[in-house]
Structures are given as structure tokens and as C-alpha cells.
Design a protein around this motif. Sequence first.
Motif, PDB file in Angstrom:
ATOM      1  N   GLN A  39       0.829  -1.204   0.000  1.00 13.22           N
ATOM      2  CA  GLN A  39       0.000   0.000   0.000  1.00 13.22           C
ATOM      3  C   GLN A  39       0.865   1.256   0.000  1.00 13.22           C
ATOM      4  O   GLN A  39       0.522   2.259  -0.645  1.00 13.22           O
ATOM      5  N   ASP A  40       1.979   1.211   0.707  1.00  8.25           N
ATOM      6  CA  ASP A  40       2.914   2.345   0.690  1.00  8.25           C
ATOM      7  C   ASP A  40       3.490   2.544  -0.711  1.00  8.25           C
ATOM      8  O   ASP A  40       3.617   3.677  -1.188  1.00  8.25           O
ATOM      9  N   ASP A  66       0.731   4.101  -2.880  1.00 11.93           N
ATOM     10  CA  ASP A  66       0.490   5.517  -2.575  1.00 11.93           C
ATOM     11  C   ASP A  66       1.625   6.395  -3.094  1.00 11.93           C
ATOM     12  O   ASP A  66       1.378   7.488  -3.634  1.00 11.93           O
ATOM     13  N   GLU A  67       2.874   5.945  -2.908  1.00 14.71           N
ATOM     14  CA  GLU A  67       4.019   6.727  -3.383  1.00 14.71           C
ATOM     15  C   GLU A  67       4.014   6.812  -4.909  1.00 14.71           C
ATOM     16  O   GLU A  67       4.256   7.876  -5.482  1.00 14.71           O
ATOM     17  N   ALA A  79       1.478   6.492  -6.898  1.00 13.01           N
ATOM     18  CA  ALA A  79       0.355   7.331  -7.330  1.00 13.01           C
ATOM     19  C   ALA A  79       0.688   8.810  -7.192  1.00 13.01           C
ATOM     20  O   ALA A  79       0.359   9.620  -8.066  1.00 13.01           O
ATOM     21  N   ALA A  80       1.339   9.176  -6.106  1.00 15.73           N
ATOM     22  CA  ALA A  80       1.694  10.578  -5.889  1.00 15.73           C
ATOM     23  C   ALA A  80       2.678  11.072  -6.945  1.00 15.73           C
ATOM     24  O   ALA A  80       2.586  12.213  -7.420  1.00 15.73           O
ATOM     25  N   GLY A 104      -1.644  11.417  -7.255  1.00 18.05           N
ATOM     26  CA  GLY A 104      -2.396  10.864  -6.138  1.00 18.05           C
ATOM     27  C   GLY A 104      -3.673  10.147  -6.518  1.00 18.05           C
ATOM     28  O   GLY A 104      -4.365   9.607  -5.640  1.00 18.05           O
ATOM     29  N   THR A 115      -6.191   7.249  -7.753  1.00 19.47           N
ATOM     30  CA  THR A 115      -6.156   5.807  -7.480  1.00 19.47           C
ATOM     31  C   THR A 115      -7.055   4.997  -8.415  1.00 19.47           C
ATOM     32  O   THR A 115      -7.132   3.774  -8.283  1.00 19.47           O
ATOM     33  N   PRO A 141      -3.386   2.158 -12.062  1.00 22.13           N
ATOM     34  CA  PRO A 141      -3.699   1.502 -10.781  1.00 22.13           C
ATOM     35  C   PRO A 141      -4.107   0.041 -10.933  1.00 22.13           C
ATOM     36  O   PRO A 141      -3.653  -0.815 -10.161  1.00 22.13           O
TER      37      PRO A 141
END
Length: 329
Positions: free
Chosen positions: A148-149, A152-153, A155-156, A161, A163, A189
Motif C-alpha cells: 500500500q505504501d 500511494d508513493e 500514485a503521488a 495521487g 487511485t 492503478p
Amino acid sequence: MNHFGPRPDCRSPRLAELAGRAVRLSDDIPVVFDAPLSPQHRLIGAWVAEQYTSRAEYTRPQARRHIERAFGTKVSDILEPVALAGLRVSVRGDEAGKNTALAIICEGLGQIDLGWIEDGDAPIPWRATAYSALKRMLGRVLPVFGYQDLFDEYAAINWEGETEDDAARDALIDLHGVSEHELDGQTLPSTLHASRPPWMIADNAVVDALLPRSLHERLDRVREAHDALVGVPPGSDAWHVEHDILYDYMPEMEEHYHLPPLTLVPFAQFAGELDDIARHGMEVGFADVAGLCPLPDASRIDGWFASFGLGARFLCAVQDLIAFNPAQS
């Protein structure tokens, strides 16, 4: 291009060998010939004096060496069986030079070796159950990030960001200049999620009753060792980092990337994405502090060692789980 722990070089036993088990006082603490002992040496020295009674008289340089050797030996004895990651302990002074803290620093980098969980031929539910347990508990002691980390990274960095696929496509076009005909070659994603092997997916885990007894017992030992850390008093917790005071003792960490240096995400499936999110950390350093415990006085050191030992015991239980292959038992 920098690679975030290519698989042959990132296996933790090899990292542990490279990192060693060094124990040292921070470079900020003066160790000058015949200079007065620093506050850090005096504090640790008070604990050493209680542990090792001696009638010997020491010069200041001898006292420093005796203090560092006695403290370092005990740290090394506790870390000796730990091969999962390279760890070292640093005695730190704050910017004023008056206060002392003990820092545990992780010198490993890359993917933690998952052994049979990743490469074995055990049934997927067994592997998923073990992986889910590590994902849930290992961060109590080690600076480590999971899927998940990573998501998220990534995606950013790549999708602003977002999803969901449609919003991620729009971000690639509007903000990154990707043309419509180039979208087919872009990671989205859904494709990132689909890259996960089935043993990474928590829904594939099963209850312990459906596991072989040998695997059940090893998982129980990991959980028991983890649970023992729950009751550690905050003032004695070797494996906790209070970020409000971290920079007082380790100001260099302000320049480090916020991503931990270790990951449970397999390189075989996510090498490109891991390289992408870790690039900045490779340049400036990672969030590699596993614990920072302030010591107002020497009476706290025994408590620190007790929790330090509990963390090492937990890591040894994790090692035993990873080294064991239930399909061959």
C-alpha cells in the motif's frame, strides 16, 4: 540508473554481513585525548559502573574505551543472532550536547528475503497467511514499507495521487504530457494491483486451524514475541521513534526521504516501481531509524536493554518463520 536493492544484493543476510553490528557514539560527541568525558560517556559510564564492579583506576582515554567496550559488547551479544537486517546502535547527544538518547539504525536496504513465502511451493493460503502476518507486525521493529505504501508513493509521483484508472490516465495526459497513443504502455492503478502475486493478497490467507501444525506453531511464536513488545513502557521502548524529538538528536534526518529503507514488496514483480519511488531516497538517504529512546538518566538503560532484547527475539522468530518451509516438513 540507481536501482533500489536489486534482488541479488538486497537479501538481508548479505546486508547484515556488510553492515556489521557496530556500536559507536555519535561523531558529534567529542572523544579528545584527555578531554573531560562527554555527558553521554558519563551517563553510559554510570550504568557500566553498576554492571561491572572494578577497583581499577582509569585515565580518561581508558575510561572511554572501557565504557564503549562494555556497552558495545552487550549490544553485540543481543544482536548476534539477528540476520534479517543490518542494525547498529548509536549513542546520540542533542544539539545542546547535554541530553542523551539511544538510536537503533537500520543499515539494510531493499527487499527483505521472504524465503519460501515468495519462492517456495507451499500452498498459496499458507504463504499468504505468513506474508499477511509479517506485513502486519514487522513494522513494530524495522523501518519497512509494504504494497500500500508503494501504491500511494507511485500514485503521488505518477498520477498526482489518483487511485482509479480513468483519473490516472487524465493525470498522465494533462500533467505529464503523455499522448493518447502512449497510454497503452503506461502503468495504471489496475495494472499495479494485478501485478501482485496471489500470496501477497490478504484475502487468500486462512485461519490457523487450516495450517499445518509446524507452521501454526512458528506463527504463534512470532505473534507472542510481537505481543511482548506491546507492554513495553514508552520511556524504555528501544524500538519506538518519537518524531517530535528525532531531529533534536539526529538533525541530519531532516534531509532524508520519508520512505523506509526496507520493503516487503517483491522485486520480481515490482522492480520498476520500486526503483521509481526509491530514487530520491538513494540520493539523500532513507528514514532508517528503527528506534530512538531518550535517556534522562542511567536508570533507564536496563529497561532499554530489556525492550531491545524483546525486539531481537521477535526478529529471530521472524527469521525462523522465513527459513522454515512447511511444504518440506
